[in-house]
Design a protein around this motif. Structure first.
Motif, PDB file in Angstrom:
ATOM      1  N   UNK A 197     -27.671 -10.673 -13.230  1.00 40.95           N
ATOM      2  CA  UNK A 197     -27.171 -11.405 -12.123  1.00 40.95           C
ATOM      3  C   UNK A 197     -27.175 -10.306 -10.790  1.00 40.95           C
ATOM      4  N   UNK A 198     -27.556 -10.899  -9.561  1.00 43.10           N
ATOM      5  CA  UNK A 198     -27.458  -9.930  -8.581  1.00 43.10           C
ATOM      6  C   UNK A 198     -26.562 -10.755  -7.736  1.00 43.10           C
ATOM      7  N   UNK A 199     -25.660  -9.886  -6.737  1.00 42.18           N
ATOM      8  CA  UNK A 199     -24.901 -10.480  -5.913  1.00 42.18           C
ATOM      9  C   UNK A 199     -25.581 -11.199  -4.616  1.00 42.18           C
ATOM     10  N   UNK A 200     -24.938 -12.345  -4.239  1.00 41.94           N
ATOM     11  CA  UNK A 200     -25.357 -13.463  -3.521  1.00 41.94           C
ATOM     12  C   UNK A 200     -25.188 -12.803  -2.030  1.00 41.94           C
ATOM     13  N   UNK A 201     -26.097 -13.140  -1.095  1.00 40.05           N
ATOM     14  CA  UNK A 201     -26.156 -12.718   0.105  1.00 40.05           C
ATOM     15  C   UNK A 201     -25.047 -13.353   0.954  1.00 40.05           C
ATOM     16  N   UNK A 202     -23.607 -12.911   0.690  1.00 41.89           N
ATOM     17  CA  UNK A 202     -22.576 -13.356   1.443  1.00 41.89           C
ATOM     18  C   UNK A 202     -21.834 -12.070   1.994  1.00 41.89           C
ATOM     19  N   UNK A 203     -21.033 -12.637   3.158  1.00 36.62           N
ATOM     20  CA  UNK A 203     -20.234 -11.571   4.004  1.00 36.62           C
ATOM     21  C   UNK A 203     -19.198 -10.866   3.149  1.00 36.62           C
ATOM     22  N   UNK A 204     -18.574 -11.681   2.150  1.00 36.37           N
ATOM     23  CA  UNK A 204     -17.799 -11.049   1.326  1.00 36.37           C
ATOM     24  C   UNK A 204     -18.421  -9.835   0.511  1.00 36.37           C
ATOM     25  N   UNK A 205     -19.444 -10.065  -0.156  1.00 35.59           N
ATOM     26  CA  UNK A 205     -19.994  -8.755  -0.735  1.00 35.59           C
ATOM     27  C   UNK A 205     -20.566  -7.856   0.108  1.00 35.59           C
ATOM     28  N   UNK A 206     -21.100  -8.058   1.331  1.00 28.86           N
ATOM     29  CA  UNK A 206     -21.684  -7.312   2.028  1.00 28.86           C
ATOM     30  C   UNK A 206     -20.672  -6.215   2.594  1.00 28.86           C
ATOM     31  N   UNK A 207     -19.262  -6.603   2.897  1.00 26.15           N
ATOM     32  CA  UNK A 207     -18.419  -5.807   3.413  1.00 26.15           C
ATOM     33  C   UNK A 207     -17.819  -4.855   2.282  1.00 26.15           C
TER      34      UNK A 207
END
Length: 452
Positions: free
Chosen positions: A316-326
């Motif tokens: 699995x790859x991380x979804x493009x969300x602000x939570x992961x990006x930060x």
């Protein structure tokens, strides 16, 4: 010995968080830090639907870069090409001039653009919700339709101006439809000549469920809330064709409408195509430490990278969300610092803390740490999360003040004339036609090096 040059591309959640942490943990003598961003602010994207609805002012969600970054050199422009061999990034400045920035360590966090398909009329007539300018334009456009419908002499024209279509049943599309529907419902009271029953909002998505990430119960609850308000939801359906005055769906229906808001997913920034690297569904393939394989000193994160989701496993790859990006921004900063100091890099691991969806007013659905909430408790969680996530106290105060003012004074329906009579296609706001191809990048950097 010269200080290593760290170049961060992108002024979104991932890039800014990385630069902030580099500033805090690196002494000035250890490295030079520069950030390439087309705007002087970090856009708090989750609240963009509320800007379109007029609940928040544009300035509220534009968090100043210079308030957050003290010694990072900010380069006003967009990265349009990468020459990994020469270790240079080609930058199109806000003056439209081309320049190049050298690097020793490169952080690629250019984010994403609206994903489109080869649908007749889509590029010409669709409006996005990815940038601050798009949100301001959409608000103006929706209010203009009310003004024009009120003044129309033809019932056919009035009907087409009062039907609005939002494509995309994810968070952006659902919140956009919910917030703007509230605006038109409140605004029609100021238009005594308009029949409120003529105003119709359609939410369309090819998926079988609305916001499937929320789980079946909360997704169904959100759908019930929207349908109760009168929003027509069509699932398992997409757009077949878009015209100036109509939207044709794949099930054969033709909706008379002059407004199509397109939020059907995102695609990685076209910048990744200028780097001859492996991709996963258009996003750069990276290691768990967010390094780009085969490229010295290049890291990638956020929407532009397929970061392995070690918490889920199974590829699995991380979804493009602000939570992961930060959080990825912090880990990349730590890994660059470790590289400079000859230390071991660490992988990115983060378990999702939950999701919040603000449907306007007292309506919301939230799932913090697995707890399902609806109504006012969910709304309090959603707004509390957004305030905590904003990076400056000024931004927090502005947002909270705007919420309070809207709750007490209600909505305004002012049309500012933003971009009136000018093209407003997706590419005009997201600059997707500004990028160079790999040959152009190499030619530009080769000539630049030769001149030096």
């Amino acid at each position: 010995m010269e200080r290593p040059r760290i170049l961060v591309v992108g002024g979104g959640f991932a890039g800014v968080e990385c630069a902030r942490r580099l500033e805090r943990k690196l002494a000035p003598i250890e490295a030079e830090i520069a950030l390439v961003a087309p705007f002087s602010y970090e856009l708090y994207l989750p609240l963009l639907p509320q800007v379109a609805a007029g609940v928040l002012t544009p300035q509220s969600v534009a968090v100043s870069l210079r308030r957050q970054l003290r010694r990072t050199r900010i380069i006003p422009g967009g990265a349009v090409g990468i020459d990994a061999k020469a270790k240079m990034v080609v930058v199109r400045k806000i003056t439209d001039e081309l320049g190049a920035e050298p690097y020793d360590y490169l952080v690629l966090a250019p984010g994403s653009v609206t994903r489109t398909f080869d649908i007749p009329g889509l590029d010409e007539y669709a409006r996005g919700m990815k940038t601050l300018a798009e949100a301001a334009y959409v608000r103006d456009h929706v209010i203009a339709q009310l003004d024009l419908a009120d003044a129309a002499t033809s019932q056919q024209e009035r009907i087409s101006r009062l039907q609005f279509v939002v494509v995309g049943g994810g968070y952006a599309g659902t919140e956009t439809a919910a917030c703007l529907q509230r605006v038109t419902t409140a605004a029609v009271k100021r238009y005594p000549r308009l029949n409120p029953n003529l105003i119709k909002w359609h939410l369309v998505d090819i998926a079988p469920k609305l916001m499937p990430e929320l789980g079946e119960h909360l997704g169904d609850r959100a759908m019930e809330i929207l349908q109760r308000r009168g929003i027509e939801i069509s699932l398992g359906v997409s757009v077949a064709e878009v015209g100036e005055e109509s939207v044709k769906l794949t099930d054969g229906r033709v909706l008379p409408s002059r407004t199509l808001i397109w939020t059907a997913g995102v695609a990685a920034s076209p910048l990744v195509n200028t780097l001859d690297a492996e991709t996963v569904r258009g996003r750069l393939a990276v290691t768990a430490e967010m390094k780009v394989p085969r490229f010295d000193g290049i890291f990638s994160l956020g929407d532009a990278a397929a970061v392995p989701d070690l918490a889920k496993g199974d590829g699995a790859v991380c979804p493009p969300t602000a939570q992961h990006a930060q959080r990825q921004g912090k880990v990349v900063a730590d890994n660059i610092i470790a590289s400079i100091r000859g230390q071991q890099l660490k992988p990115y691991y983060h378990k999702d803390l939950g999701l919040v969806v603000d449907l306007g007013g007292a309506d919301a659905v939230s799932k913090p740490v697995g707890v399902e909430l609806t109504g006012l408790p969910a709304q309090l969680v959603a707004r509390g999360y957004h305030l905590m996530a904003m990076r400056t106290n000024v931004a927090k105060v502005r947002v909270a003040t705007n919420w309070g003012l809207n709750a007490t004074a209600g909505d305004d329906f002012v049309r500012t004339g933003f971009q009136a009579r000018r093209p407003a296609a997706l590419k005009d706001f997201e600059y997707t036609d500004s990028y160079l191809n790999p040959d152009q990048v190499r030619e530009f950097t080769k000539n630049l090096i030769a001149k030096r």
